[in-house]
Structures are given as structure tokens and as C-alpha cells.
Enzyme design. Structure first.
Site, short mmCIF file in Angstrom:
data_model
loop_
_atom_site.label_atom_id
_atom_site.label_comp_id
_atom_site.label_asym_id
_atom_site.label_seq_id
_atom_site.Cartn_x
_atom_site.Cartn_y
_atom_site.Cartn_z
N GLU A 78 41.80 44.95 1.55
CA GLU A 78 40.63 44.20 1.09
C GLU A 78 40.75 42.73 1.50
O GLU A 78 39.83 42.15 2.05
CB GLU A 78 40.51 44.30 -0.43
CG GLU A 78 39.36 43.44 -0.98
CD GLU A 78 39.06 43.77 -2.44
OE1 GLU A 78 39.97 44.20 -3.16
OE2 GLU A 78 37.88 43.61 -2.82
N SER A 124 38.12 47.56 -10.97
CA SER A 124 37.92 46.56 -12.02
C SER A 124 37.30 47.17 -13.27
O SER A 124 36.56 48.15 -13.19
CB SER A 124 36.99 45.46 -11.52
OG SER A 124 37.58 44.76 -10.46
N GLN A 179 35.19 51.99 -4.92
CA GLN A 179 36.48 51.61 -5.49
C GLN A 179 36.31 51.49 -7.00
O GLN A 179 35.66 50.55 -7.45
CB GLN A 179 36.77 50.25 -4.89
CG GLN A 179 38.16 49.83 -4.74
CD GLN A 179 38.19 48.38 -4.24
OE1 GLN A 179 37.18 47.78 -3.89
NE2 GLN A 179 39.37 47.81 -4.23
N GLU A 183 40.97 31.26 -7.57
CA GLU A 183 42.14 30.90 -8.38
C GLU A 183 43.32 31.83 -8.06
O GLU A 183 44.47 31.38 -7.95
CB GLU A 183 41.79 30.98 -9.87
CG GLU A 183 40.91 29.85 -10.37
CD GLU A 183 39.47 29.90 -9.86
OE1 GLU A 183 39.01 30.99 -9.43
OE2 GLU A 183 38.80 28.86 -9.86
#
Lengths: 342, 435
Positions: free
Chosen positions: B271, B156, B153, B398
Site C-alpha cells: 500500500e 480498519s 481490504q 503523523e
């Protein structure tokens, strides 16, 4: 969403029993019932009118879960808990000569072995019989029936003015009946387990109502030109509270699924009560904090959830002692039961 | 303590024929493991409890080969892609069949296929199936599910983590091709991958979510450079991937030009569903209360009241997580797809592993930091140092809490300008050059 009027209690709802629509309908009726009155006798009368006994007979897990969740939400008189325990205790006791109430074990037993010390959920009449568990000479749990008139009782309302708890001390010699042996011990184990499941639901209800109030507040309260619920420091507290309540509700549902064995699902019920007790400590810390100074005053209702949560935690084992008991049992391996299949 | 040895009776109901078929296949191709009764044998065997493996390259390579071969065996026998459509090599059965298969396979000693399944089969396969052209599906899906191709993937970036849509890797059209330039990071299995799913910036003048395009990149193409990142826990689970003028044909595009965000959401949904429910292998066994109780006894702390209470706490939380996961399974059976509530399990799962490792650290004291040779002591450092990853990968804690706050509790969104402002004008971590 937690503020929706539909049932947030989580009845097991898998097996035969009440379907989700009925559960929702009953939840609505109970919420109205508790909105009208939170007084114990009025609630009992309204439940009888609703035919609650039949609802419980049809699906004990769903019925008890939603009843106590709503009772907790409404901060109603907790005395209906007695019925849950007496249902399982009465069959091993002699026929009653008057109303009965449960004398809940006090965390600190009386120093004098000849005295039974316990907590009543409310004031009782002179003709009431108190049913109490007691550690017998052989270390096993026995059950005693004591006339209320024989004891001394003092007010225990200090922490939660919404309840009328009484601290009672009665000479054990005053007992009108005593039941020993495995049947009596098992009846208490099962009654305690049922009581713990009900209390866990009541605590979940307290937490849900407190969380709903906190969410309403952080959505409406604007600082720095935005609702404070848009700040991560605030919303993360709300999410953590939600995780704690969700985990509690799931654990209670699982405890019901386990409740059919000889111990009445005692191991899982203790875990559920433990989980609920810890949840109230976590959740109410968060809900008080996000209300800011408003949460500290008696003008906000939040203090009522705080005191009620803490009080319900203390009944039938607070989370600190229960956590320690569970850990000790896991160490001896005696009760290392697998996670129940649900 | 989890005792998920095989699927529950409820799940198996009505699947007798399928179960028989799976059993016959497994009996013919694998060896059955002894039944795990959860008993702890202290001091026996390997004491490694690494969450991320730290194998030498040859061992790593051998494991990948074994994984590919086992996936091919599954595929050749009709179990390579149980839920996939038949025309692309799937079996066209339900996700429950998939779970039943996994449950039964767990009773056998078979190679771990995580290198293929977590990213490629679990996330990128479903994305290709949803957004790929028939030609792309024919080219990649059978290859992925038969173990020939491993996918990674390329999402990021150094300046785009939680805020994935602020990614900067650019793709510029050149005739029938696109030219990709930029840097990706935290890319699992990139070293073994033949295929990368890349998100790129194709129009910086549109708001950030609307100028992204997805491509399937040949990882052996000129200009693709994979560099492993070493972790503090040992091992190199993640890589950096540099893309330097990598040419990708337009027919390797997934979805519309500038429509890549929709494609990415499909991948991300898969995911989150996979991270919350996954088992933790040796790490999961190590934080089981049976093992932690043995640890307390072994190191003379069985009478510590505070530790006892924490052991009880861990047990209650692990039980609650197991109950939540089973509820998710039951909902799936009723046809309900995992929603934002899956974040609750994911949060608890990461916390359980972390608290278990912290608990062990407290029991072990200095033995955790210095290897005294005691069995089952120093080895905990591998898990302790890996647990922060559990609270980060697949969406940080978070972000999970934000999802719960907004989508479950209905709290107000953070007012942002980034849905309207052109990407070019947004403030970013580093302002290196115009994309």
C-alpha cells in the site's frame, strides 16, 4: 541514517564517474580535512595535496556535491566557492595579473550607477583582482575586473562571526577590463548556476549537521522518564526536517543532471538554491526548538548553523527573491521548462 | 509540473522486444491519445477536478464494467499480471516491465482500472501470492488478474485506525468454519467487490499483534452488509462493512491462525509503495504550475508578489517530488525494494496537492465557496475538500513521520506496553463488551 559516517551527500552517481565506494572514501577524507582546519587557505592547500582538481575533472557533480556538503557541515570558510565561479569566468576574461576573487552581487545595488557594490567572501590582498557581474547600459549582464586596491571595504561579519565577509564599493571607472556581449553574459549565467548548486549543497550540509546534532540531543535528553525524541511533537519536527533536506539533495542532483545546456542548467540550479534556502529556514527552526533553551545559548553550537544557513541563503539569491523570480517566470511562460529527466 | 509522458529512455534500454509487443497490443485494442504538451486551454471542456469521482450509480456501474473488460483484454493478451508467476496466469517478468507497460498504456485512451488495481491487484494479489495455499492461489489469483473478481481490504475499524493491530472484529472457530462478527470501515470499492481480505481477532488473551488471523471473505455471503459513506467532497469512496455471523471455511484462511499480522504487513508494504507514486489524474493536472499560473492570470492576480512566490514554491516542491519518485524507480531497477524512505515521497505528494488546492483557494476567494458560473472556479471545491484525504489514506501523515523518525532517523520508539499485555487488558477507544 543521517548520523552515519558515510556520504549523505547525493552525487548523481548514475553516469560515468566516481563509484559509490570512491565517493564514500573521498567523503571520509574531506570530513577529516575539514575537521583539521576550516581556514580557507589551509583547506585549499589540503585539497591540492589530495589532488582535488583531478577528482573534479573525473566527476564534477559528485566532487562538487560532496566537497560543498562537507564544507557546509564543517561550517568551514565558504571562500572555496570563488573557485567554482572563476572556473567559468576566467576563460572569457583577460589573463590575470594576480590572485582573483569574486565580488558577489549585493542584494541592494549601489545608488550611484557609477559604483559597483558587492560582497567578498573574505579579506583580500591589495594585489587582488575582483571579478564582478554588472548590469550594462543595455540591460545585459557584463563582467568587470576591478583592482581591490581601488575600492573601500567594510566588515560584514555581524551575522556570522565564523566568516569574514567584506562589503566592497568600487568606482566602475576603475575597471581594468570589461567584457560585454553574449559570451560574457552567458559566462555569468553559467557561473551563477554552478555557484548556486555548490551553495545548495553547502546549505544541505549545514542542515544535515544541525539535524544530526538535534537528533543526538533528543535521543539523549530525558524528560518525563523517556527520551524526548519519543514524543511525537518532537520526532515529527525531525521527520519534517529530514523531508526538507532529502528534497533539497534530490533537487541538487537533478540540477547537476541539467547542467549541460547553454545556460549551464540555470533554471534547475535556481530551483535547487531556492529549495535549499527554504530548507535551512525550516530545518533550523525545528532543530533550535527541540534543543529548548540550550539551543539559545552560545554554549550550544546550534547558533552557528543558524547564522551560517541564513548567510549562505543570502549569497547568489535568497529563497524569498528566488521564489518570486521563479513564480514570475512561470507566469510569463518564458521559462516553463518541464521537470528535467534524470 | 510533471511531464511523465511515457517511460524514460533509461528504463526502456534493453526492452525493445517487449516494447514492440506492448505497442502492437495497444495499437490493436485501443486508440492513441493526442500528445499532451502540458499546454493549458482555459475555459475549454469539463472543469471538474474531483479527486474522488461522484458519478450516478449507472455511470459508476458502467465504468466498473469497462474496467473489468479492459483488464480481461490485458489478461488474455499476456499483460494482466506482468510480474506474476506463470502458473497463476502471470507473465513472470520484472516490475520494470510492469512500469514500461504502464508508461506505454498511458499514451492510449483506455478505461481506468483503478477499481481493480489499487487494492485488489496492487495489494491483495501480492498478499495472496505470498501467504496463500496453492489451492487459494489457484482459486483467486487468475480471477483477480483477469478482472472477474474485485477485492477489498477489510482492515480498519471504528476503534482501530492508525493502530490497526487493536482491531476487534472477532472470528470464532466452529468445526471446519469460522464465524466472523464485527464492523469494518473506510473500505474502498467494497460495493463492487467479490472478495474481502479480513483481519480478525482470534485470541484476545495474546498481545494484540499475536492474536490476529486473516481470512478471504466472500462479499456475497449471508451476513455481509456494505453501506456507503458520503464524503464532504462529494462521492462515496469509502464504505462501512458490517459482518454479522459470516461463515468462512477454514481453507479460506490466509496464513497461520493468530499469524495474521505478518500477512497484514505484506499488504501494508504494498500500500505505501503504491500511494506515494500514484498519479493524481485531473487533480494532478489542476495543481500543475501551468494550470495555476493560468488561474492567476484569469482572475487578475498575476502581479501579486506573494502568490508569485508561492507559485515558485509549488513548482520547486513538485519538481523535488518527481525527482524523488524517479530515484525510487532507478533504485527499483537496481533491485532495491522501496523502504521507509518511501514515506518522504508520500508526505510530499499529499502536501503538494494540498498546497496547490490552498493556493487556488487564495486566488479564487469567494468564487470557491459560491458557484458564480465561472469556468474553473467553483469546481476547485471538489479538490480542496478532498485533499485532507491525501494526508490520511494509506497511513496518516503523523504515522509517516513516526516511521521516518524511528526507521530512518533512528529516534527512540515510544515506550509501549502493548507488545506484552494481552489484548483483552488494553485500553481502547470504546470498551463495548469483551471480544
Amino acid at each position: 541514517m543521517i548520523t552515519s559516517p558515510t556520504s549523505t551527500a547525493e552525487p548523481t552517481g548514475d553516469g560515468p564517474g566516481l563509484d559509490p565506494a570512491t565517493v564514500e572514501l573521498l567523503t571520509g577524507s574531506l570530513r577529516e580535512l575539514f575537521a583539521e582546519s576550516t581556514d580557507a587557505s589551509a583547506v585549499s592547500a589540503a585539497l591540492a595535496e589530495l589532488g582535488w582538481t583531478e577528482v573534479v575533472a573525473a566527476d564534477p557533480s559528485s566532487a562538487t556535491t560532496i566537497l560543498f556538503t562537507e564544507q557546509g557541515r564543517a561550517l568551514a570558510d565558504p571562500r572555496i566557492l570563488d573557485d567554482v565561479l572563476l572556473d567559468l569566468l576566467d576563460p572569457v576574461l583577460p589573463a590575470s595579473h594576480g590572485p582573483r576573487a569574486v565580488l558577489y552581487p549585493h542584494p541592494v545595488p549601489a545608488e550611484d550607477a557609477g559604483t559597483v557594490r558587492g560582497v567578498l567572501l573574505g579579506a583580500v590582498g591589495e594585489d587582488t583582482e575582483l571579478v564582478a557581474p554588472r548590469r550594462g547600459a543595455d540591460g545585459a549582464t557584463e563582467l568587470v575586473v576591478l583592482p581591490a586596491a581601488a575600492g573601500s571595504s567594510t566588515d560584514l561579519t555581524g551575522f556570522d562571526p565564523g566568516t569574514a565577509l567584506r562589503l566592497v564599493e568600487i568606482p566602475a571607472a576603475a575597471a581594468t577590463a570589461r567584457r560585454t556581449g553574449p559570451a560574457a553574459a552567458q559566462a555569468w549565467t553559467r557561473a551563477e548556476a554552478a555557484g548556486r548548486r555548490a551553495l545548495a549543497s553547502a546549505i544541505a550540509g549545514v542542515c544535515e549537521a544541525a539535524l544530526a546534532q538535534a537528533i543526538a540531543h533528543v535521543t539523549a535528553r530525558v524528560q518525563y522518564s523517556k527520551p524526548i525524541g519519543a514524543f511525537q511533537a518532537v520526532r515529527h519536527r525531525m521527520s519534517e526536517a529530514h523531508v526538507a533536506v532529502t528534497a533539497t539533495r534530490r533537487t541538487v542532483a537533478a540540477a547537476w543532471a541539467a547542467g549541460t545546456d547553454a545556460t549551464g542548467g540555470a533554471w534547475e540550479a535556481r530551483i535547487a538554491k531556492y529549495r535549499a534556502g527554504r530548507a535551512q529556514a525550516e530545518v533550523l527552526r525545528h532543530t533550535v526548538q527541540v534543543l529548548g533553551a540550550m539551543g539559545l545559548t552560545l554554549e550550544s553550537d546550534m547558533h552557528r548553523f543558524v547564522t551560517r544557513g541564513a548567510l549562505l541563503d543570502l549569497l547568489l539569491g535568497d529563497h524569498r527573491s528566488l521564489g518570486q523570480e521563479i513564480g514570475a517566470d512561470l507566469l510569463t511562460g518564458a521559462a516553463a521548462r518541464p521537470v528535467v529527466e534524470i | 509540473m510533471s511531464t511523465d509522458n511515457g517511460p524514460s529512455a533509461e528504463v526502456l534500454d534493453g526492452m525493445e522486444d517487449f516494447v514492440a509487443e506492448v505497442r502492437a497490443f495497444l495499437e490493436a485494442h485501443a486508440t492513441r491519445l493526442p500528445v499532451d504538451d502540458g499546454a493549458v486551454e482555459w475555459g475549454r471542456g469539463e472543469d471538474s477536478i474531483a479527486y474522488f469521482p461522484d458519478d450516478p450509480p449507472d455511470v459508476d456501474e458502467r465504468k466498473v464494467t469497462a474496467a473489468r473488460e479492459w483488464q480481461k483484454t490485458r489478461y488474455d493478451n499476456g499483460f494482466g499480471w506482468i510480474t506474476g508467476p506463470a502458473e497463476y496466469g502471470g507473465r513472470a517478468l520484472t516490475s520494470l516491465h510492469d512500469m514500461v507497460y504502464d508508461g506505454l498504456e498511458a499514451e492510449y485512451d483506455v478505461p481506468d482500472t483503478g477499481v481493480l488495481s489499487l487494492i485488489g491487484l496492487g495489494m491483495i494479489g501480492p498478499t495472496i501470492l505470498t501467504h496463500g495455499t496453492p489451492e487459494i492461489k489457484r482459486r483467486h489469483l487468475p480471477a483477480l488478474y483477469s478482472g472477474r473478481s474485485i477485492a477489498c481490504q477489510l482492515f480498519s475499524e471504528p476503534a482501530a485506525g492508525s493502530d490497526l493491530a487493536s482491531l476487534e472484529t472477532k472470528a470464532v472457530r466452529d468445526g471446519d468454519e469460522w464465524v466472523l462478527t464485527g464492523q469494518k470501515v473506510w473500505t474502498s470499492v467494497a460495493r463492487h467487490a467479490q472478495l474481502g481480505m479480513a483481519l480478525t481477532r482470534t485470541d484476545p488473551d495474546k498481545p494484540k499483534h499475536r492474536g490476529i488471523t486473516a481470512f478471504l471473505v466472500d462479499m456475497s455471503a449471508p451476513g455481509v452488509d456494505v453501506r456507503p459513506l458520503r464524503q464532504m467532497s462529494g462521492g462515496s469512496e469509502f464504505n462501512e462493512v458490517f459482518l454479522d455471523d459470516v461463515r468462512v471455511p477454514d481453507d479460506h484462511r490466509l496464513g497461520e491462525v493468530d499469524g495474521g499480522w505478518t500477512v497484514a504487513l505484506t499488504t501494508l508494504m504494498n500500500e505505501r509503495a503504491s500511494v506515494g507514486g500514484e498519479g493524481a489524474g485531473p487533480a494532478g493536472k489542476a495543481v500543475s504550475v501551468g494550470f495555476l499560473a493560468a488561474l492567476m492570470r484569469e482572475f487578475g492576480q498575476a502581479d501579486d508578489a506573494a502568490l508569485r512566490r508561492r507559485l515558485g514554491e509549488l513548482h520547486a516542491d513538485q519538481a523535488a517530488t518527481a525527482y524523488l519518485n524517479r530515484q525510487a524507480v532507478r533504485r527499483m531497477r537496481a533491485g532495491v525494494q522501496p523502504g521507509p524512505e518511501a514515506s518522504v515521497s508520500k508526505l510530499m505528494y499529499g502536501q503538494n496537492l494540498t498546497r496547490g488546492a490552498h493556493f487556488a483557494a487564495e486566488v479564487l476567494g469567494p468564487r470557491l465557496a459560491a458557484d458564480t458560473g465561472a469556468w474553473g472556479a467553483y469546481s476547485w471545491n471538489e479538490l480542496l475538500l478532498a485533499t485532507p484525504a491525501l494526508r490520511i489514506l494509506g497511513g496518516t501523515e503523523e504515522i509517516m513521520k513516526n516511521i521516518l523518525a524511528e526507521r530512518v532517523l533512528g529516534l527512540p520508539k515510544e515506550p509501549g506496553i502493548d507488545t506484552r499485555t494481552p489484548f483483552r487488558e488494553l485500553r481502547r477507544s470504546h470498551q463495548g463488551g469483551t471480544p
